[in-house]
Design an enzyme around this catalytic site. Sequence first.
Site, PDB file in Angstrom:
ATOM      1  N   HIS A  50      32.900  34.202  33.968  1.00 57.91           N
ATOM      2  CA  HIS A  50      32.810  35.518  34.600  1.00 57.91           C
ATOM      3  C   HIS A  50      32.508  36.577  33.556  1.00 57.91           C
ATOM      4  O   HIS A  50      32.714  37.762  33.777  1.00 57.91           O
ATOM      5  CB  HIS A  50      34.122  35.871  35.295  1.00 57.91           C
ATOM      6  CG  HIS A  50      34.655  34.770  36.129  1.00 57.91           C
ATOM      7  ND1 HIS A  50      35.592  33.876  35.675  1.00 57.91           N
ATOM      8  CD2 HIS A  50      34.330  34.384  37.392  1.00 57.91           C
ATOM      9  CE1 HIS A  50      35.843  32.995  36.641  1.00 57.91           C
ATOM     10  NE2 HIS A  50      35.091  33.278  37.675  1.00 57.91           N
ATOM     11  N   ASP A  73      42.828  32.033  42.045  1.00 56.10           N
ATOM     12  CA  ASP A  73      42.510  30.757  42.699  1.00 56.10           C
ATOM     13  C   ASP A  73      43.757  29.887  42.831  1.00 56.10           C
ATOM     14  O   ASP A  73      44.018  29.297  43.892  1.00 56.10           O
ATOM     15  CB  ASP A  73      41.453  29.979  41.898  1.00 56.10           C
ATOM     16  CG  ASP A  73      40.108  30.676  41.868  1.00 56.10           C
ATOM     17  OD1 ASP A  73      40.065  31.869  41.543  1.00 56.10           O
ATOM     18  OD2 ASP A  73      39.088  30.026  42.162  1.00 56.10           O
ATOM     19  N   SER A 103      32.046  33.413  44.313  1.00 60.46           N
ATOM     20  CA  SER A 103      30.611  33.112  44.350  1.00 60.46           C
ATOM     21  C   SER A 103      29.972  33.557  43.030  1.00 60.46           C
ATOM     22  O   SER A 103      30.599  34.218  42.211  1.00 60.46           O
ATOM     23  CB  SER A 103      29.957  33.832  45.530  1.00 60.46           C
ATOM     24  OG  SER A 103      30.421  33.298  46.743  1.00 60.46           O
ATOM     25  N   GLY A 104      28.703  33.194  42.844  1.00 61.91           N
ATOM     26  CA  GLY A 104      28.000  33.571  41.624  1.00 61.91           C
ATOM     27  C   GLY A 104      27.880  32.431  40.625  1.00 61.91           C
ATOM     28  O   GLY A 104      27.298  32.593  39.562  1.00 61.91           O
ATOM     29  N   HIS A 105      28.470  31.255  40.995  1.00 59.27           N
ATOM     30  CA  HIS A 105      28.396  30.090  40.102  1.00 59.27           C
ATOM     31  C   HIS A 105      27.507  28.995  40.684  1.00 59.27           C
ATOM     32  O   HIS A 105      27.610  27.834  40.282  1.00 59.27           O
ATOM     33  CB  HIS A 105      29.798  29.518  39.876  1.00 59.27           C
ATOM     34  CG  HIS A 105      30.795  30.505  39.380  1.00 59.27           C
ATOM     35  ND1 HIS A 105      30.631  31.175  38.188  1.00 59.27           N
ATOM     36  CD2 HIS A 105      31.966  30.951  39.902  1.00 59.27           C
ATOM     37  CE1 HIS A 105      31.676  31.986  37.999  1.00 59.27           C
ATOM     38  NE2 HIS A 105      32.490  31.880  39.026  1.00 59.27           N
TER      39      HIS A 105
END
Lengths: 333, 333
Positions: B219, B110, B55-57
Amino acid sequence: MKKLINKPEDVVLEELQGIEIAHPDLVKIHYDPNFIVRADAPVKGKVALVSGGGSGHEPMHGGFVGKGMLDAACPGAVFTSPTPDQMLEATKAVDGGAGVLHIVKNYTGDVMNFEMAADLAKGEGIDVEAVVVDDDVAVKDSLYTAGRRGVGLTVLMEKIVGAAAEEGRSLKEVADLARKINSQGRSMGMALTSCTVPHAGKPTFDLPEDEMEIGIGIHGEPGRTRMKIKPADEITEMLMMPIIEDLPFKSGDEVLLFVNGMGGTPLIELYIIYRKAVEIAEKHGIKVVRKLIGPYITSLEMAGTSITMLKMDSDLIKLWDAPVKTAGLRWGI
Amino acid sequence: MKKLINKPEDVVLEELQGIEIAHPDLVKIHYDPNFIVRADAPVKGKVALVSGGGSGHEPMHGGFVGKGMLDAACPGAVFTSPTPDQMLEATKAVDGGAGVLHIVKNYTGDVMNFEMAADLAKGEGIDVEAVVVDDDVAVKDSLYTAGRRGVGLTVLMEKIVGAAAEEGRSLKEVADLARKINSQGRSMGMALTSCTVPHAGKPTFDLPEDEMEIGIGIHGEPGRTRMKIKPADEITEMLMMPIIEDLPFKSGDEVLLFVNGMGGTPLIELYIIYRKAVEIAEKHGIKVVRKLIGPYITSLEMAGTSITMLKMDSDLIKLWDAPVKTAGLRWGI
């Protein structure tokens, strides 16, 4: 100052050049005086909508020019009112014979300049009405304002009134609708950080690393109070309660809930706010029937959020759902 | 740390709760394991697309679930790979009998977890193909990556391949299309500021007030070089030239140009970048036939931008233009 710009004095010009090559299907750009008009302007027989204000709030207003929303937008310098000649030329460029509505946020410079432009346009035989938006419940009278400031409700008004104009409603009907929207919508915002106006080169205000400002204006004008940063749920409560109590919104009301990002706030945080805002609305018997979540009326890179609630009815819902095709808002087309 | 959150450990959960009540017409949320699926999943007979990542994108990937784009997205903790059980359950939930394509950004965690999930899904009789996106020309091998990182091209791939699946193309055709897109798209990014991961509570890296980092990862992983901040036009050149030279893009090529905001960058600055990027492309005989401008693959509140160019042809253009209805991208519906 950390910005992706060239010279501060070229920011608005170069932004317009970018918009011009990005969206030729939607808009045309006029330079000197600067304004953005629908690619197919003037639309014969349709009431035209013109708005404008200082730059730095993108996508508002230039990103809302297109089918189903604004006919023209006049961008001033960053956080500075556009000039009457911009507004006058934009008004003339979009007049399709059915009159022009000016949507004006309540800041002293904007109101004065739009009034002057309206008088000049009327002198040239154009039917002009103006509606002033003043939805910010945070403060009465402010740095650049007599009375309340115009903030997030402007976005909703431009969409809904734009759809009404597209439907073929008359200038009087469209202006009355805009006034009705202004009478039943309220907003309040907050900031975690300041923004930096390119010309100034330093933050508009200083806010310590552990503090926030509740009731901030979209130009960084002072709000109601500064305090230590609280959890998102408490912040949401601090914005929602003054909004609910001001109108007041009542049990049984159906609303559009707009959670806005100030420019530097991640979307992930806006959903956290939205979640709590809906919970608070429901606790008061208020039903959220439509929503908007994202950075639509920004203050450059300011981190923060604002909440707007607009009382809806079947006509407003139908107009909100109507197709819109702009760089900033698009659906149904 | 200045964030509109409650507890750092609740950020993703509360974001999902917000998405759930905001977009019930588009998506359903499954909790524990967490994933977001199309409201009408599984779509019988259609190849299903599953993506995911830390998350965070946002809006990537959850904001791209819906008709014409993804069938499911698996959100990990902030900047942390989702787990194989999320991917497996999402794959099972969206399989409509025509197979499932995993779109995987090239980060070690990933790739490993999606491989494991694919093996498990195949064991349950589901036809799965995977495509790894590695479009970032900035660095080869990085903090979390063997080989190149997957960045902005992911957004374009999800849109275009989503349209192909919607058209009824087979799993093999859809996977081949995704690989073709990966082979003809390139990206590079830069940052003016760091972001702060909620759990960490402090900036991921330190960048002096007058410096920027060219080639940054999404990131905050190190890029190519740090230097004093330059004007936007020079920064655009520093991103565009490595992209053009890498593929290489050649005179006569038609491209989609994507100018992305990293989360804390005002839209006004992205248009300034876009303007120069088009100028540079045209100087090389490259024709920009489609564009995307805005924050679509972000790094929390990082200030910065990335540029992606994808070589287009008539099939890709048709698929790009096809209707899409998601929280993050929407047109034609």
